[in-house]
Design a protein around this motif. Structure first.
Motif, PDB file in Angstrom:
ATOM      1  N   ILE A  53      -3.633  -8.221  -2.684  1.00  0.00           N
ATOM      2  CA  ILE A  53      -2.286  -8.464  -2.152  1.00  0.00           C
ATOM      3  C   ILE A  53      -2.181  -7.969  -0.717  1.00  0.00           C
ATOM      4  O   ILE A  53      -1.596  -8.638   0.151  1.00  0.00           O
ATOM      5  CB  ILE A  53      -1.226  -7.779  -3.045  1.00  0.00           C
ATOM      6  CG1 ILE A  53      -1.150  -8.479  -4.400  1.00  0.00           C
ATOM      7  CG2 ILE A  53       0.146  -7.794  -2.366  1.00  0.00           C
ATOM      8  CD1 ILE A  53      -0.251  -7.776  -5.401  1.00  0.00           C
ATOM      9  N   GLU A  54      -2.752  -6.807  -0.420  1.00  0.00           N
ATOM     10  CA  GLU A  54      -2.736  -6.283   0.948  1.00  0.00           C
ATOM     11  C   GLU A  54      -3.481  -7.229   1.894  1.00  0.00           C
ATOM     12  O   GLU A  54      -3.050  -7.463   3.028  1.00  0.00           O
ATOM     13  CB  GLU A  54      -3.365  -4.890   0.973  1.00  0.00           C
ATOM     14  CG  GLU A  54      -2.510  -3.819   0.297  1.00  0.00           C
ATOM     15  CD  GLU A  54      -3.206  -2.472   0.224  1.00  0.00           C
ATOM     16  OE1 GLU A  54      -4.397  -2.403   0.611  1.00  0.00           O
ATOM     17  OE2 GLU A  54      -2.574  -1.500  -0.230  1.00  0.00           O
ATOM     18  N   LYS A  55      -4.599  -7.777   1.431  1.00  0.00           N
ATOM     19  CA  LYS A  55      -5.353  -8.743   2.239  1.00  0.00           C
ATOM     20  C   LYS A  55      -4.519  -9.995   2.476  1.00  0.00           C
ATOM     21  O   LYS A  55      -4.515 -10.555   3.570  1.00  0.00           O
ATOM     22  CB  LYS A  55      -6.659  -9.102   1.530  1.00  0.00           C
ATOM     23  CG  LYS A  55      -7.578  -9.997   2.346  1.00  0.00           C
ATOM     24  CD  LYS A  55      -8.781 -10.458   1.555  1.00  0.00           C
ATOM     25  CE  LYS A  55      -9.674  -9.310   1.132  1.00  0.00           C
ATOM     26  NZ  LYS A  55     -10.915  -9.826   0.479  1.00  0.00           N
ATOM     27  N   GLY A  60      -0.947 -13.141   6.401  1.00  0.00           N
ATOM     28  CA  GLY A  60       0.310 -13.842   6.600  1.00  0.00           C
ATOM     29  C   GLY A  60       0.712 -14.754   5.457  1.00  0.00           C
ATOM     30  O   GLY A  60       1.542 -15.660   5.636  1.00  0.00           O
ATOM     31  N   ILE A  61       0.161 -14.551   4.276  1.00  0.00           N
ATOM     32  CA  ILE A  61       0.528 -15.382   3.127  1.00  0.00           C
ATOM     33  C   ILE A  61       1.933 -14.995   2.651  1.00  0.00           C
ATOM     34  O   ILE A  61       2.207 -13.819   2.435  1.00  0.00           O
ATOM     35  CB  ILE A  61      -0.489 -15.206   1.977  1.00  0.00           C
ATOM     36  CG1 ILE A  61      -1.871 -15.673   2.439  1.00  0.00           C
ATOM     37  CG2 ILE A  61      -0.056 -15.969   0.736  1.00  0.00           C
ATOM     38  CD1 ILE A  61      -2.953 -15.536   1.388  1.00  0.00           C
ATOM     39  N   PRO A  62       2.824 -15.960   2.480  1.00  0.00           N
ATOM     40  CA  PRO A  62       4.202 -15.665   2.060  1.00  0.00           C
ATOM     41  C   PRO A  62       4.266 -14.966   0.699  1.00  0.00           C
ATOM     42  O   PRO A  62       3.408 -15.195  -0.169  1.00  0.00           O
ATOM     43  CB  PRO A  62       4.851 -17.058   1.986  1.00  0.00           C
ATOM     44  CG  PRO A  62       4.025 -17.915   2.886  1.00  0.00           C
ATOM     45  CD  PRO A  62       2.626 -17.396   2.754  1.00  0.00           C
ATOM     46  N   ASN A  63       5.279 -14.126   0.517  1.00  0.00           N
ATOM     47  CA  ASN A  63       5.439 -13.395  -0.744  1.00  0.00           C
ATOM     48  C   ASN A  63       5.560 -14.328  -1.947  1.00  0.00           C
ATOM     49  O   ASN A  63       5.079 -14.011  -3.040  1.00  0.00           O
ATOM     50  CB  ASN A  63       6.673 -12.479  -0.665  1.00  0.00           C
ATOM     51  CG  ASN A  63       6.456 -11.296   0.258  1.00  0.00           C
ATOM     52  OD1 ASN A  63       5.318 -10.857   0.461  1.00  0.00           O
ATOM     53  ND2 ASN A  63       7.524 -10.775   0.833  1.00  0.00           N
ATOM     54  N   ASP A  64       6.204 -15.492  -1.748  1.00  0.00           N
ATOM     55  CA  ASP A  64       6.345 -16.437  -2.861  1.00  0.00           C
ATOM     56  C   ASP A  64       4.978 -16.914  -3.348  1.00  0.00           C
ATOM     57  O   ASP A  64       4.752 -17.056  -4.562  1.00  0.00           O
ATOM     58  CB  ASP A  64       7.181 -17.645  -2.427  1.00  0.00           C
ATOM     59  CG  ASP A  64       8.667 -17.307  -2.303  1.00  0.00           C
ATOM     60  OD1 ASP A  64       9.059 -16.211  -2.775  1.00  0.00           O
ATOM     61  OD2 ASP A  64       9.420 -18.114  -1.731  1.00  0.00           O
ATOM     62  N   ASN A  65       4.067 -17.160  -2.409  1.00  0.00           N
ATOM     63  CA  ASN A  65       2.716 -17.582  -2.783  1.00  0.00           C
ATOM     64  C   ASN A  65       1.990 -16.483  -3.532  1.00  0.00           C
ATOM     65  O   ASN A  65       1.253 -16.740  -4.495  1.00  0.00           O
ATOM     66  CB  ASN A  65       1.919 -17.976  -1.536  1.00  0.00           C
ATOM     67  CG  ASN A  65       2.489 -19.180  -0.820  1.00  0.00           C
ATOM     68  OD1 ASN A  65       3.688 -19.256  -0.585  1.00  0.00           O
ATOM     69  ND2 ASN A  65       1.633 -20.130  -0.459  1.00  0.00           N
TER      70      ASN A  65
END
Length: 270
Positions: A53-55, A60-65
């Motif tokens: 998740i940190e990676k 820049g991956i959205p929280n929804d993804n």
């Protein structure tokens, strides 16, 4: 290790650019799915998931993804990802460079065929399991940003505005690091510490507890012997093969045992 460290930094920089195209999103999402499936789908109780998740957030991956990937791994959105499995492949590049590849795939035959084609088109060949694996050791790797920080704590507990290498070394030793080296990245100097894979969580948490800016936590394969690449044509061929392998959808990481100068690598990778 310097050559491959430079390569890793170049790939990390490119990853941030490629992320907007979705390639990195897919790779990291798969890591989250597998991590959530192999343990509890709660990052506070699952170090592998927390690291993935940190990676994802760093890319820049959205929280929804991220939430969707966790849900998939937990089986809340169907069992379509249950077939994902981790497989390690091995092969040789131009000049006998040893290459170790980690994949997450739902179709072994497709992945092997894609890899075989990439090797063949770029002067290498996919080998049998074990042909080069003995040349690499798996290590836990933690990167610490060496830019000034207001949250770091010195030897007497007082706030510090810049990282003291002496204090950092003490923190590395306390966390169980085996070795460390200084690396120059586009974001400034980074201290990269290596430790036993089973000690990765302890080292990472020790550094965070002491206020250091931990920017990367991962498991890596480190070559225990290297091949010096000095010919420009061979350098271009090696890096072209590395790119071709990493561009495959099922591939999570590619590690090789080449060494080359920063100047040659920068020119050849351009």
């Amino acid at each position: 290790m310097a050559g491959h460290s430079k390569w890793a930094n170049i790939k990390r920089q490119k990853a941030r650019v490629d992320a907007v195209k979705g390639k990195v999103f897919t790779k990291i999402s798969r890591e989250i799915i597998v991590a959530a499936r192999s343990g509890v789908p709660d990052p506070t109780a699952n170090f592998q998931l927390r690291t993935a998740i940190e990676k994802a957030k760093a890319a820049g991956i959205p929280n929804d993804n991220i939430d969707r990937a966790i849900a998939k791994g937990a089986g809340k959105l169907g069992a379509d990802n249950a077939a994902l499995e981790a497989i390690r492949y091995e092969g040789y590049g131009p000049g006998g460079v040893a290459i170790l590849i980690e994949a997450l795939t739902d179709n072994r035959n497709r992945t092997a065929a894609d890899l075989r084609a990439a090797f063949s088109k770029n002067g290498g060949n996919l080998g049998e399991t074990g042909c080069v694996g003995w040349m690499f050791d798996q290590k836990g790797s933690v990167d610490v940003c060496l830019t000034p920080t207001k949250t770091g704590r010195g030897r007497r507990g007082e706030p510090v505005n810049e990282v003291s290498e002496e204090d950092l070394l003490e923190a590395f030793l306390e966390g169980g690091a085996d070795t460390y080296e200084m690396l120059e990245t586009e974001d400034g100097m980074v201290a990269q510490a290596l430790t036993d894979p089973t000690n990765l969580e302890l080292l990472s948490q020790t550094l965070k507890d002491k206020g250091y800016s931990v920017t990367q936590v991962e498991l890596r394969w480190i070559p225990n012997n290297t091949i010096e690449v000095s010919d420009p044509d061979q350098a271009r061929s090696v890096l072209k093969l590395m790119d071709a392998l990493e561009d495959l959808d099922d591939i999570q990481s590619v590690t090789a045992n080449f060494e080359m100068t920063d100047e040659l690598m920068t020119v050849s990778a351009a």
